[in-house]
Motif scaffolding. Structure first.
Motif, PDB file in Angstrom:
ATOM      1  N   ALA A  22      27.714  35.977 -57.087  1.00  0.00           N
ATOM      2  CA  ALA A  22      28.455  35.975 -55.822  1.00  0.00           C
ATOM      3  C   ALA A  22      29.030  37.354 -55.518  1.00  0.00           C
ATOM      4  N   ARG A  23      29.502  38.051 -56.559  1.00  0.00           N
ATOM      5  CA  ARG A  23      30.012  39.414 -56.332  1.00  0.00           C
ATOM      6  C   ARG A  23      28.901  40.343 -55.854  1.00  0.00           C
ATOM      7  N   LEU A  24      27.701  40.218 -56.438  1.00  0.00           N
ATOM      8  CA  LEU A  24      26.582  41.063 -56.011  1.00  0.00           C
ATOM      9  C   LEU A  24      26.172  40.754 -54.570  1.00  0.00           C
ATOM     10  N   ILE A  25      26.195  39.492 -54.193  1.00  0.00           N
ATOM     11  CA  ILE A  25      25.887  39.117 -52.807  1.00  0.00           C
ATOM     12  C   ILE A  25      26.964  39.674 -51.879  1.00  0.00           C
ATOM     13  N   GLY A  26      28.221  39.631 -52.329  1.00  0.00           N
ATOM     14  CA  GLY A  26      29.329  40.190 -51.547  1.00  0.00           C
ATOM     15  C   GLY A  26      29.205  41.694 -51.363  1.00  0.00           C
ATOM     16  N   GLU A  27      28.577  42.369 -52.307  1.00  0.00           N
ATOM     17  CA  GLU A  27      28.364  43.813 -52.207  1.00  0.00           C
ATOM     18  C   GLU A  27      27.200  44.166 -51.289  1.00  0.00           C
ATOM     19  N   GLY A  28      26.467  43.149 -50.807  1.00  0.00           N
ATOM     20  CA  GLY A  28      25.408  43.410 -49.853  1.00  0.00           C
ATOM     21  C   GLY A  28      23.996  43.281 -50.390  1.00  0.00           C
ATOM     22  N   LEU A  29      23.817  42.909 -51.645  1.00  0.00           N
ATOM     23  CA  LEU A  29      22.470  42.718 -52.173  1.00  0.00           C
ATOM     24  C   LEU A  29      21.870  41.420 -51.632  1.00  0.00           C
ATOM     25  N   THR A  30      20.561  41.387 -51.576  1.00  0.00           N
ATOM     26  CA  THR A  30      19.895  40.137 -51.195  1.00  0.00           C
ATOM     27  C   THR A  30      19.855  39.208 -52.416  1.00  0.00           C
ATOM     28  N   GLY A  31      19.511  37.967 -52.172  1.00  0.00           N
ATOM     29  CA  GLY A  31      19.418  37.003 -53.264  1.00  0.00           C
ATOM     30  C   GLY A  31      18.376  37.399 -54.290  1.00  0.00           C
ATOM     31  N   ARG A  32      17.250  37.923 -53.810  1.00  0.00           N
ATOM     32  CA  ARG A  32      16.176  38.337 -54.719  1.00  0.00           C
ATOM     33  C   ARG A  32      16.608  39.542 -55.566  1.00  0.00           C
ATOM     34  N   GLU A  33      17.294  40.513 -54.942  1.00  0.00           N
ATOM     35  CA  GLU A  33      17.741  41.690 -55.692  1.00  0.00           C
ATOM     36  C   GLU A  33      18.796  41.308 -56.731  1.00  0.00           C
ATOM     37  N   ALA A  34      19.719  40.445 -56.344  1.00  0.00           N
ATOM     38  CA  ALA A  34      20.767  40.018 -57.274  1.00  0.00           C
ATOM     39  C   ALA A  34      20.171  39.202 -58.422  1.00  0.00           C
ATOM     40  N   SER A  35      19.194  38.367 -58.106  1.00  0.00           N
ATOM     41  CA  SER A  35      18.575  37.562 -59.164  1.00  0.00           C
ATOM     42  C   SER A  35      17.776  38.446 -60.130  1.00  0.00           C
ATOM     43  N   ARG A  36      17.136  39.480 -59.614  1.00  0.00           N
ATOM     44  CA  ARG A  36      16.393  40.400 -60.479  1.00  0.00           C
ATOM     45  C   ARG A  36      17.355  41.150 -61.398  1.00  0.00           C
ATOM     46  N   ARG A  37      18.489  41.569 -60.871  1.00  0.00           N
ATOM     47  CA  ARG A  37      19.460  42.316 -61.670  1.00  0.00           C
ATOM     48  C   ARG A  37      20.066  41.442 -62.779  1.00  0.00           C
ATOM     49  N   LEU A  38      20.299  40.149 -62.481  1.00  0.00           N
ATOM     50  CA  LEU A  38      20.893  39.248 -63.472  1.00  0.00           C
ATOM     51  C   LEU A  38      19.854  38.472 -64.267  1.00  0.00           C
ATOM     52  N   GLN A  39      18.583  38.745 -64.038  1.00  0.00           N
ATOM     53  CA  GLN A  39      17.477  38.101 -64.733  1.00  0.00           C
ATOM     54  C   GLN A  39      17.505  36.578 -64.554  1.00  0.00           C
ATOM     55  N   VAL A  40      17.617  36.182 -63.302  1.00  0.00           N
ATOM     56  CA  VAL A  40      17.547  34.780 -62.890  1.00  0.00           C
ATOM     57  C   VAL A  40      16.312  34.657 -62.017  1.00  0.00           C
ATOM     58  N   SER A  41      15.705  33.490 -61.965  1.00  0.00           N
ATOM     59  CA  SER A  41      14.497  33.349 -61.154  1.00  0.00           C
ATOM     60  C   SER A  41      14.801  33.607 -59.686  1.00  0.00           C
ATOM     61  N   ALA A  42      13.772  34.034 -58.964  1.00  0.00           N
ATOM     62  CA  ALA A  42      13.938  34.340 -57.535  1.00  0.00           C
ATOM     63  C   ALA A  42      14.304  33.085 -56.746  1.00  0.00           C
ATOM     64  N   ALA A  43      13.741  31.944 -57.137  1.00  0.00           N
ATOM     65  CA  ALA A  43      14.064  30.697 -56.436  1.00  0.00           C
ATOM     66  C   ALA A  43      15.531  30.332 -56.620  1.00  0.00           C
ATOM     67  N   THR A  44      16.051  30.490 -57.835  1.00  0.00           N
ATOM     68  CA  THR A  44      17.466  30.220 -58.090  1.00  0.00           C
ATOM     69  C   THR A  44      18.325  31.203 -57.314  1.00  0.00           C
ATOM     70  N   GLY A  45      17.916  32.469 -57.299  1.00  0.00           N
ATOM     71  CA  GLY A  45      18.671  33.467 -56.548  1.00  0.00           C
ATOM     72  C   GLY A  45      18.725  33.154 -55.059  1.00  0.00           C
ATOM     73  N   GLY A  46      17.610  32.743 -54.493  1.00  0.00           N
ATOM     74  CA  GLY A  46      17.603  32.381 -53.078  1.00  0.00           C
ATOM     75  C   GLY A  46      18.481  31.168 -52.781  1.00  0.00           C
ATOM     76  N   ARG A  47      18.412  30.172 -53.678  1.00  0.00           N
ATOM     77  CA  ARG A  47      19.222  28.967 -53.488  1.00  0.00           C
ATOM     78  C   ARG A  47      20.707  29.294 -53.599  1.00  0.00           C
ATOM     79  N   TRP A  48      21.092  30.070 -54.619  1.00  0.00           N
ATOM     80  CA  TRP A  48      22.491  30.456 -54.774  1.00  0.00           C
ATOM     81  C   TRP A  48      22.972  31.307 -53.605  1.00  0.00           C
ATOM     82  N   ALA A  49      22.121  32.218 -53.129  1.00  0.00           N
ATOM     83  CA  ALA A  49      22.513  33.078 -52.008  1.00  0.00           C
ATOM     84  C   ALA A  49      22.796  32.242 -50.761  1.00  0.00           C
ATOM     85  N   ARG A  50      21.940  31.246 -50.492  1.00  0.00           N
ATOM     86  CA  ARG A  50      22.189  30.357 -49.339  1.00  0.00           C
ATOM     87  C   ARG A  50      23.505  29.610 -49.499  1.00  0.00           C
ATOM     88  N   GLN A  51      23.777  29.100 -50.703  1.00  0.00           N
ATOM     89  CA  GLN A  51      25.022  28.372 -50.930  1.00  0.00           C
ATOM     90  C   GLN A  51      26.229  29.284 -50.772  1.00  0.00           C
TER      91      GLN A  51
END
Length: 128
Positions: free
Chosen positions: A14-43
């Motif tokens: 959530a902090r990375l999304i707040g800093e302006g990263l996309t869900g895919r970029e934040a998920s790549r940085r935290l080593q989470v799947s892209a699908a999980t990153g997209g779902r979390w970003a939407r939430q």
């Protein structure tokens, strides 16, 4: 069943999304799947957080959910009825097949138990 990802990871996301990263970029940085990153970003964008969702099938679903009363009534009429007799009675009454282990799971959820009896006559080699 796997455990949900920890809240600390979700908060970092959530902090990375707040800093302006996309869900895919934040998920790549935290080593989470892209699908999980997209779902979390939407939430996070819609509600402000990504809470842990319930896992598994909702209770009260399945093939036998609509037939609880049928099985309860049969067991109350004859407490010594076997699972195979219950299966056959269900097939005759409803015209549907079901595995006896599914009936056992349903009866266990309804509070019916099976207690094994002692062997009779007892064997002579067992200490009493």
């Amino acid at each position: 069943m796997p455990a949900p990802l920890p809240m600390e990871l979700r908060e970092r996301f959530a902090r990375l999304i707040g800093e302006g990263l996309t869900g895919r970029e934040a998920s790549r940085r935290l080593q989470v799947s892209a699908a999980t990153g997209g779902r979390w970003a939407r939430q996070i964008r819609s509600s402000g957080s990504a809470p842990v969702a319930l896992m598994g099938r909702p209770p009260g679903t399945g093939k036998l959910a609509a037939h609880v009363g049928f099985f309860r009534e049969l067991v109350m009429q004859d407490p010594d009825i076997t699972l195979f007799e219950l299966r056959n009675a269900f097939a005759e009454a409803e015209g549907a097949t079901v595995h006896h282990s599914a009936i056992a799971s349903l009866l266990k959820r309804l509070g019916f138990t099976h207690k094994k009896g002692r062997w009779w006559p007892p064997s002579d080699d067992v200490q009493r």
